[in-house]
Scaffold this motif. Structure first.
Motif, PDB file in Angstrom:
ATOM      1  N   ALA A   1      -2.877  23.620   0.121  1.00 52.17           N
ATOM      2  CA  ALA A   1      -2.765  24.171  -1.307  1.00 52.17           C
ATOM      3  C   ALA A   1      -2.633  23.035  -2.743  1.00 52.17           C
ATOM      4  N   GLY A   2      -2.530  21.870  -2.185  1.00 44.50           N
ATOM      5  CA  GLY A   2      -2.622  20.722  -3.215  1.00 44.50           C
ATOM      6  C   GLY A   2      -1.314  19.702  -2.889  1.00 44.50           C
ATOM      7  N   TRP A   3      -1.256  18.580  -3.647  1.00 44.91           N
ATOM      8  CA  TRP A   3      -0.392  17.700  -3.602  1.00 44.91           C
ATOM      9  C   TRP A   3      -0.120  17.220  -5.230  1.00 44.91           C
ATOM     10  N   GLU A   4       0.818  17.174  -5.475  1.00 41.55           N
ATOM     11  CA  GLU A   4       1.012  16.599  -6.959  1.00 41.55           C
ATOM     12  C   GLU A   4       0.566  15.327  -7.325  1.00 41.55           C
ATOM     13  N   PRO A   5       0.639  14.447  -6.467  1.00 39.24           N
ATOM     14  CA  PRO A   5       0.190  12.990  -6.817  1.00 39.24           C
ATOM     15  C   PRO A   5      -1.458  12.845  -6.761  1.00 39.24           C
ATOM     16  N   GLU A   6      -2.124  13.701  -5.993  1.00 40.54           N
ATOM     17  CA  GLU A   6      -3.608  13.943  -6.017  1.00 40.54           C
ATOM     18  C   GLU A   6      -3.998  14.447  -7.308  1.00 40.54           C
ATOM     19  N   THR A   7      -3.340  15.740  -7.761  1.00 37.73           N
ATOM     20  CA  THR A   7      -3.530  16.364  -9.034  1.00 37.73           C
ATOM     21  C   THR A   7      -3.377  15.544 -10.154  1.00 37.73           C
ATOM     22  N   PHE A   8      -2.210  14.707 -10.309  1.00 42.02           N
ATOM     23  CA  PHE A   8      -2.126  13.846 -11.259  1.00 42.02           C
ATOM     24  C   PHE A   8      -3.227  12.710 -11.296  1.00 42.02           C
ATOM     25  N   ALA A   9      -3.733  12.151 -10.457  1.00 43.58           N
ATOM     26  CA  ALA A   9      -4.750  11.230 -10.237  1.00 43.58           C
ATOM     27  C   ALA A   9      -6.209  11.777 -10.868  1.00 43.58           C
ATOM     28  N   THR A  10      -6.408  13.045 -10.353  1.00 43.26           N
ATOM     29  CA  THR A  10      -7.733  13.933 -10.600  1.00 43.26           C
ATOM     30  C   THR A  10      -7.643  14.116 -12.159  1.00 43.26           C
ATOM     31  N   VAL A  11      -6.522  14.444 -12.850  1.00 46.40           N
ATOM     32  CA  VAL A  11      -6.321  14.846 -13.948  1.00 46.40           C
ATOM     33  C   VAL A  11      -6.544  13.586 -14.978  1.00 46.40           C
ATOM     34  N   GLN A  12      -5.924  12.228 -14.427  1.00 49.38           N
ATOM     35  CA  GLN A  12      -6.178  11.314 -15.277  1.00 49.38           C
ATOM     36  C   GLN A  12      -7.697  10.773 -15.320  1.00 49.38           C
ATOM     37  N   ALA A  13      -8.425  10.809 -14.099  1.00 47.23           N
ATOM     38  CA  ALA A  13      -9.753  10.611 -14.056  1.00 47.23           C
ATOM     39  C   ALA A  13     -10.473  11.350 -15.062  1.00 47.23           C
ATOM     40  N   VAL A  14     -10.229  12.646 -14.879  1.00 54.66           N
ATOM     41  CA  VAL A  14     -11.272  13.523 -15.702  1.00 54.66           C
ATOM     42  C   VAL A  14     -10.743  13.301 -17.155  1.00 54.66           C
ATOM     43  N   ASP A  15      -9.714  13.048 -17.689  1.00 50.94           N
ATOM     44  CA  ASP A  15      -9.332  12.746 -18.740  1.00 50.94           C
ATOM     45  C   ASP A  15      -9.812  11.344 -19.460  1.00 50.94           C
ATOM     46  N   GLU A  16      -9.985  10.350 -18.494  1.00 50.77           N
ATOM     47  CA  GLU A  16     -10.830   8.968 -19.059  1.00 50.77           C
ATOM     48  C   GLU A  16     -12.083   9.246 -19.060  1.00 50.77           C
ATOM     49  N   LEU A  17     -12.899  10.141 -18.255  1.00 46.56           N
ATOM     50  CA  LEU A  17     -14.372  10.302 -18.250  1.00 46.56           C
ATOM     51  C   LEU A  17     -14.539  11.108 -19.531  1.00 46.56           C
ATOM     52  N   ASN A  18     -13.520  12.052 -19.891  1.00 45.01           N
ATOM     53  CA  ASN A  18     -13.773  12.697 -21.274  1.00 45.01           C
ATOM     54  C   ASN A  18     -13.591  11.879 -22.599  1.00 45.01           C
ATOM     55  N   ARG A  19     -12.802  11.002 -22.284  1.00 49.22           N
ATOM     56  CA  ARG A  19     -12.669   9.814 -23.361  1.00 49.22           C
ATOM     57  C   ARG A  19     -14.035   9.086 -23.540  1.00 49.22           C
ATOM     58  N   LEU A  20     -14.357   8.631 -22.368  1.00 53.54           N
ATOM     59  CA  LEU A  20     -15.724   7.869 -22.540  1.00 53.54           C
ATOM     60  C   LEU A  20     -16.862   8.843 -22.882  1.00 53.54           C
ATOM     61  N   ARG A  21     -16.749  10.106 -22.771  1.00 57.37           N
ATOM     62  CA  ARG A  21     -17.837  10.897 -23.043  1.00 57.37           C
ATOM     63  C   ARG A  21     -17.793  10.975 -24.619  1.00 57.37           C
ATOM     64  N   ASP A  22     -16.879  11.147 -25.007  1.00 52.05           N
ATOM     65  CA  ASP A  22     -16.493  11.422 -26.690  1.00 52.05           C
ATOM     66  C   ASP A  22     -16.807  10.200 -27.282  1.00 52.05           C
ATOM     67  N   GLU A  23     -16.565   8.982 -26.747  1.00 54.95           N
ATOM     68  CA  GLU A  23     -16.869   7.695 -27.214  1.00 54.95           C
ATOM     69  C   GLU A  23     -18.165   7.479 -27.237  1.00 54.95           C
ATOM     70  N   ALA A  24     -18.951   7.672 -26.130  1.00 55.73           N
ATOM     71  CA  ALA A  24     -20.341   7.639 -26.063  1.00 55.73           C
ATOM     72  C   ALA A  24     -21.093   8.445 -27.099  1.00 55.73           C
ATOM     73  N   LEU A  25     -20.794   9.809 -27.235  1.00 52.23           N
ATOM     74  CA  LEU A  25     -21.288  10.776 -28.446  1.00 52.23           C
ATOM     75  C   LEU A  25     -21.292  10.074 -29.463  1.00 52.23           C
ATOM     76  N   ALA A  26     -20.118   9.624 -29.791  1.00 54.04           N
ATOM     77  CA  ALA A  26     -19.956   8.854 -31.357  1.00 54.04           C
ATOM     78  C   ALA A  26     -20.839   7.600 -31.302  1.00 54.04           C
ATOM     79  N   ASP A  27     -20.960   6.921 -30.521  1.00 56.68           N
ATOM     80  CA  ASP A  27     -21.731   5.572 -30.135  1.00 56.68           C
ATOM     81  C   ASP A  27     -23.279   6.056 -30.135  1.00 56.68           C
ATOM     82  N   ALA A  28     -23.645   7.090 -29.695  1.00 58.03           N
ATOM     83  CA  ALA A  28     -25.156   7.462 -29.586  1.00 58.03           C
ATOM     84  C   ALA A  28     -25.433   8.092 -30.978  1.00 58.03           C
ATOM     85  N   LYS A  29     -24.543   8.628 -31.653  1.00 55.03           N
ATOM     86  CA  LYS A  29     -24.790   9.284 -32.973  1.00 55.03           C
ATOM     87  C   LYS A  29     -24.903   8.003 -33.993  1.00 55.03           C
ATOM     88  N   ALA A  30     -24.216   7.273 -33.678  1.00 52.33           N
ATOM     89  CA  ALA A  30     -24.188   5.734 -34.716  1.00 52.33           C
ATOM     90  C   ALA A  30     -25.317   4.981 -34.426  1.00 52.33           C
TER      91      ALA A  30
END
Length: 134
Positions: free
Chosen positions: A36-65
């Motif tokens: 059903a899951g494991w907290e360390p795996e959940t933590f790592a997955t959430v961190q990775a997704v957060d980082e990809l979202n940050r990079l996506r948002d930064e890329a959107l701003a850079d592409a618009k500029a």
């Protein structure tokens, strides 16, 4: 890990499903066990997704500029990074990185753009544009 040691913590990243793992049973043989899951795996997955979202948002701003091409935004939007994009398109990494430049991207053929659109599962016309927000 033994079958009775397989983590059964509820993972919010699993969306209510279970993950198949292999563990050793009482006879010392590998067997399938649902987790059903494991907290360390959940933590790592959430961190990775957060980082990809940050990079996506930064890329959107850079592409618009005009600093990078829309390809960078769509790559991160599709949860990829440059090496993955290169591997899935069959293009050399240096070519993919070059296509991140707006002027180079603007001159790409439909054939090359179609390769990107196919691996990212988006229409070719969408690849050339940017959304207002992620």
């Amino acid at each position: 890990m033994k079958t009775d040691e397989v983590p059964q913590e509820t993972a919010r990243t699993y969306g209510g499903t279970k993950k198949l793992l292999y563990a050793v049973d009482d006879r010392g043989e590998y067997t399938e066990v649902n987790s059903a899951g494991w907290e360390p795996e959940t933590f790592a997955t959430v961190q990775a997704v957060d980082e990809l979202n940050r990079l996506r948002d930064e890329a959107l701003a850079d592409a618009k500029a005009g600093k990078v091409s829309p390809l960078v935004y769509w790559m991160y939007q599709r949860r990829m990074e440059p090496a993955t994009l290169a591997a899935t398109t069959g293009l050399w990494a240096w070519r993919v990185n070059r296509h991140f430049q707006p002027k180079v991207f603007a001159g790409l053929s439909d054939k090359i753009l179609a390769r990107y659109a196919e691996v990212m599962d988006i229409p070719l016309a969408t690849l050339r544009t940017l959304p207002d927000a992620p």
